[in-house]
Design a protein around this motif. Structure first.
Motif, PDB file in Angstrom:
ATOM      1  N   SER A 100      72.138 -36.573  18.263  1.00  0.00           N
ATOM      2  CA  SER A 100      70.813 -36.034  18.536  1.00  0.00           C
ATOM      3  C   SER A 100      69.941 -35.946  17.291  1.00  0.00           C
ATOM      4  CB  SER A 100      70.935 -34.638  19.163  1.00  0.00           C
ATOM      5  OG  SER A 100      71.567 -33.773  18.237  1.00  0.00           O
ATOM      6  N   SER A 101      70.354 -36.609  16.210  1.00  0.00           N
ATOM      7  CA  SER A 101      69.545 -36.563  15.002  1.00  0.00           C
ATOM      8  C   SER A 101      68.277 -37.390  15.198  1.00  0.00           C
ATOM      9  CB  SER A 101      70.344 -37.082  13.808  1.00  0.00           C
ATOM     10  OG  SER A 101      70.683 -38.436  14.010  1.00  0.00           O
ATOM     11  N   PRO A 102      67.177 -36.912  14.636  1.00  0.00           N
ATOM     12  CA  PRO A 102      65.927 -37.646  14.808  1.00  0.00           C
ATOM     13  C   PRO A 102      65.951 -38.970  14.055  1.00  0.00           C
ATOM     14  CG  PRO A 102      65.626 -35.855  13.265  1.00  0.00           C
ATOM     15  CD  PRO A 102      67.013 -35.722  13.829  1.00  0.00           C
ATOM     16  N   THR A 103      65.207 -39.943  14.567  1.00  0.00           N
ATOM     17  CA  THR A 103      65.120 -41.222  13.886  1.00  0.00           C
ATOM     18  C   THR A 103      64.251 -41.070  12.648  1.00  0.00           C
ATOM     19  OG1 THR A 103      63.215 -41.844  15.219  1.00  0.00           O
ATOM     20  CG2 THR A 103      65.364 -42.525  16.024  1.00  0.00           C
ATOM     21  N   PRO A 104      64.617 -41.713  11.557  1.00  0.00           N
ATOM     22  CA  PRO A 104      63.843 -41.565  10.324  1.00  0.00           C
ATOM     23  C   PRO A 104      62.460 -42.196  10.460  1.00  0.00           C
ATOM     24  CG  PRO A 104      65.554 -43.202  10.041  1.00  0.00           C
ATOM     25  CD  PRO A 104      65.756 -42.587  11.392  1.00  0.00           C
ATOM     26  N   ASP A 105      61.489 -41.531   9.882  1.00  0.00           N
ATOM     27  CA  ASP A 105      60.121 -42.024   9.881  1.00  0.00           C
ATOM     28  C   ASP A 105      59.946 -42.942   8.674  1.00  0.00           C
ATOM     29  OD1 ASP A 105      57.425 -42.445  10.160  1.00  0.00           O
ATOM     30  OD2 ASP A 105      56.837 -40.441   9.496  1.00  0.00           O
ATOM     31  N   PRO A 106      59.583 -44.228   8.868  1.00  0.00           N
ATOM     32  CA  PRO A 106      59.465 -45.135   7.725  1.00  0.00           C
ATOM     33  C   PRO A 106      58.335 -44.762   6.780  1.00  0.00           C
ATOM     34  CG  PRO A 106      58.719 -46.208   9.718  1.00  0.00           C
ATOM     35  CD  PRO A 106      59.295 -44.883  10.122  1.00  0.00           C
ATOM     36  N   THR A 107      57.371 -43.961   7.228  1.00  0.00           N
ATOM     37  CA  THR A 107      56.250 -43.580   6.368  1.00  0.00           C
ATOM     38  C   THR A 107      56.464 -42.223   5.713  1.00  0.00           C
ATOM     39  OG1 THR A 107      55.045 -42.538   8.187  1.00  0.00           O
ATOM     40  CG2 THR A 107      54.648 -44.885   7.798  1.00  0.00           C
ATOM     41  N   ALA A 108      57.629 -41.611   5.891  1.00  0.00           N
ATOM     42  CA  ALA A 108      57.861 -40.267   5.366  1.00  0.00           C
ATOM     43  C   ALA A 108      57.789 -40.221   3.843  1.00  0.00           C
ATOM     44  CB  ALA A 108      59.211 -39.749   5.836  1.00  0.00           C
ATOM     45  N   ASP A 109      58.250 -41.251   3.169  1.00  0.00           N
ATOM     46  CA  ASP A 109      58.226 -41.247   1.707  1.00  0.00           C
ATOM     47  C   ASP A 109      57.093 -42.086   1.129  1.00  0.00           C
ATOM     48  OD1 ASP A 109      59.233 -43.657   2.486  1.00  0.00           O
ATOM     49  OD2 ASP A 109      60.766 -43.759   0.951  1.00  0.00           O
ATOM     50  N   ALA A 110      56.186 -42.524   1.965  1.00  0.00           N
ATOM     51  CA  ALA A 110      55.071 -43.349   1.505  1.00  0.00           C
ATOM     52  C   ALA A 110      53.787 -42.532   1.500  1.00  0.00           C
ATOM     53  CB  ALA A 110      54.909 -44.557   2.420  1.00  0.00           C
ATOM     54  N   CYS A 118      58.859 -53.387   9.639  1.00  0.00           N
ATOM     55  CA  CYS A 118      59.290 -51.995   9.821  1.00  0.00           C
ATOM     56  C   CYS A 118      58.118 -51.009   9.866  1.00  0.00           C
ATOM     57  CB  CYS A 118      60.272 -51.594   8.717  1.00  0.00           C
ATOM     58  SG  CYS A 118      59.571 -51.595   7.057  1.00  0.00           S
ATOM     59  N   GLY A 119      56.906 -51.453   9.564  1.00  0.00           N
ATOM     60  CA  GLY A 119      55.747 -50.584   9.656  1.00  0.00           C
ATOM     61  C   GLY A 119      55.511 -49.691   8.456  1.00  0.00           C
ATOM     62  N   ARG A 120      56.226 -49.896   7.382  1.00  0.00           N
ATOM     63  CA  ARG A 120      56.083 -49.043   6.196  1.00  0.00           C
ATOM     64  C   ARG A 120      54.844 -49.468   5.401  1.00  0.00           C
ATOM     65  NH1 ARG A 120      60.614 -48.185   1.526  1.00  0.00           N
ATOM     66  NH2 ARG A 120      59.440 -46.612   0.402  1.00  0.00           N
ATOM     67  N   PRO A 121      53.982 -48.508   5.035  1.00  0.00           N
ATOM     68  CA  PRO A 121      52.765 -48.859   4.288  1.00  0.00           C
ATOM     69  C   PRO A 121      52.992 -48.869   2.776  1.00  0.00           C
ATOM     70  CG  PRO A 121      52.684 -46.564   4.899  1.00  0.00           C
ATOM     71  CD  PRO A 121      53.971 -47.111   5.477  1.00  0.00           C
ATOM     72  N   PHE A 122      52.218 -49.698   2.086  1.00  0.00           N
ATOM     73  CA  PHE A 122      52.268 -49.801   0.637  1.00  0.00           C
ATOM     74  C   PHE A 122      50.854 -49.868   0.091  1.00  0.00           C
ATOM     75  CE2 PHE A 122      56.244 -51.451   2.173  1.00  0.00           C
ATOM     76  CZ  PHE A 122      57.167 -50.835   1.352  1.00  0.00           C
ATOM     77  N   LEU A 148      57.788 -57.014  -2.803  1.00  0.00           N
ATOM     78  CA  LEU A 148      59.101 -56.573  -3.285  1.00  0.00           C
ATOM     79  C   LEU A 148      59.908 -55.940  -2.160  1.00  0.00           C
ATOM     80  CD1 LEU A 148      58.108 -55.085  -6.741  1.00  0.00           C
ATOM     81  CD2 LEU A 148      59.557 -57.085  -6.339  1.00  0.00           C
ATOM     82  N   HIS A 149      59.268 -55.138  -1.329  1.00  0.00           N
ATOM     83  CA  HIS A 149      59.950 -54.506  -0.190  1.00  0.00           C
ATOM     84  C   HIS A 149      60.504 -55.563   0.753  1.00  0.00           C
ATOM     85  CE1 HIS A 149      60.607 -52.169   3.462  1.00  0.00           C
ATOM     86  NE2 HIS A 149      59.761 -52.983   4.073  1.00  0.00           N
ATOM     87  N   ARG A 150      59.676 -56.538   1.086  1.00  0.00           N
ATOM     88  CA  ARG A 150      60.144 -57.588   2.004  1.00  0.00           C
ATOM     89  C   ARG A 150      61.341 -58.331   1.416  1.00  0.00           C
ATOM     90  NH1 ARG A 150      54.293 -60.031   3.481  1.00  0.00           N
ATOM     91  NH2 ARG A 150      53.775 -58.643   5.208  1.00  0.00           N
ATOM     92  N   GLY A 151      61.270 -58.647   0.132  1.00  0.00           N
ATOM     93  CA  GLY A 151      62.369 -59.385  -0.494  1.00  0.00           C
ATOM     94  C   GLY A 151      63.653 -58.592  -0.581  1.00  0.00           C
ATOM     95  N   LEU A 152      63.540 -57.274  -0.746  1.00  0.00           N
ATOM     96  CA  LEU A 152      64.733 -56.448  -0.872  1.00  0.00           C
ATOM     97  C   LEU A 152      65.286 -55.989   0.476  1.00  0.00           C
ATOM     98  CD1 LEU A 152      63.663 -54.284  -3.936  1.00  0.00           C
ATOM     99  CD2 LEU A 152      65.318 -56.149  -3.889  1.00  0.00           C
ATOM    100  N   ASP A 153      64.405 -55.588   1.393  1.00  0.00           N
ATOM    101  CA  ASP A 153      64.865 -55.014   2.659  1.00  0.00           C
ATOM    102  C   ASP A 153      64.911 -56.004   3.821  1.00  0.00           C
ATOM    103  OD1 ASP A 153      65.116 -52.652   1.345  1.00  0.00           O
ATOM    104  OD2 ASP A 153      63.329 -51.720   2.190  1.00  0.00           O
TER     105      ASP A 153
END
Length: 95
Positions: free
Chosen positions: A4-14, A28-32, A40-45
């Motif tokens: 029942s843990s919530p799904t992580p928000d990809p924008t939480a640390d952005a 993944c919808g993460r903003p930069f 760099l994000h695309r190449g790493l993740d």
């Protein structure tokens, strides 16, 4: 038993300032803030499913990042050497 843990928000640390244009990852919808950060994000993740242009953008951004880090390390080393010899000369004059 279900998780029942919530799904992580990809924008939480952005944090994109309101007046800046957000570059959003289409996978993944993460903003930069900068296009190079997105590359760099695309190449790493998301390395497995990059297009040729995205791979080239990642390699260019990675090379620039490596050069910037190398320059920072050299400047930091120079600052430490100057600081060390400054303290050494001050000690020599005072004692």
């Amino acid at each position: 038993m279900t998780d029942s843990s919530p799904t992580p928000d990809p924008t939480a640390d952005a944090h994109v300032p309101p007046d800046a244009t957000a570059h959003v990852c289409d996978r993944c919808g993460r903003p930069f803030v900068h296009e190079t950060q997105l590359a760099l994000h695309r190449g790493l993740d998301h390395a497995a499913d990059l297009t040729a242009e995205e791979r080239e953008a990642y390699e260019d951004a990675h090379d620039k990042e490596v050069a910037d880090l190398r320059r920072f390390r050299l400047l930091a080393l120079a600052a430490l050497v100057i600081l060390y010899f400054g303290f050494l000369m001050t000690y020599a004059v005072v004692t």
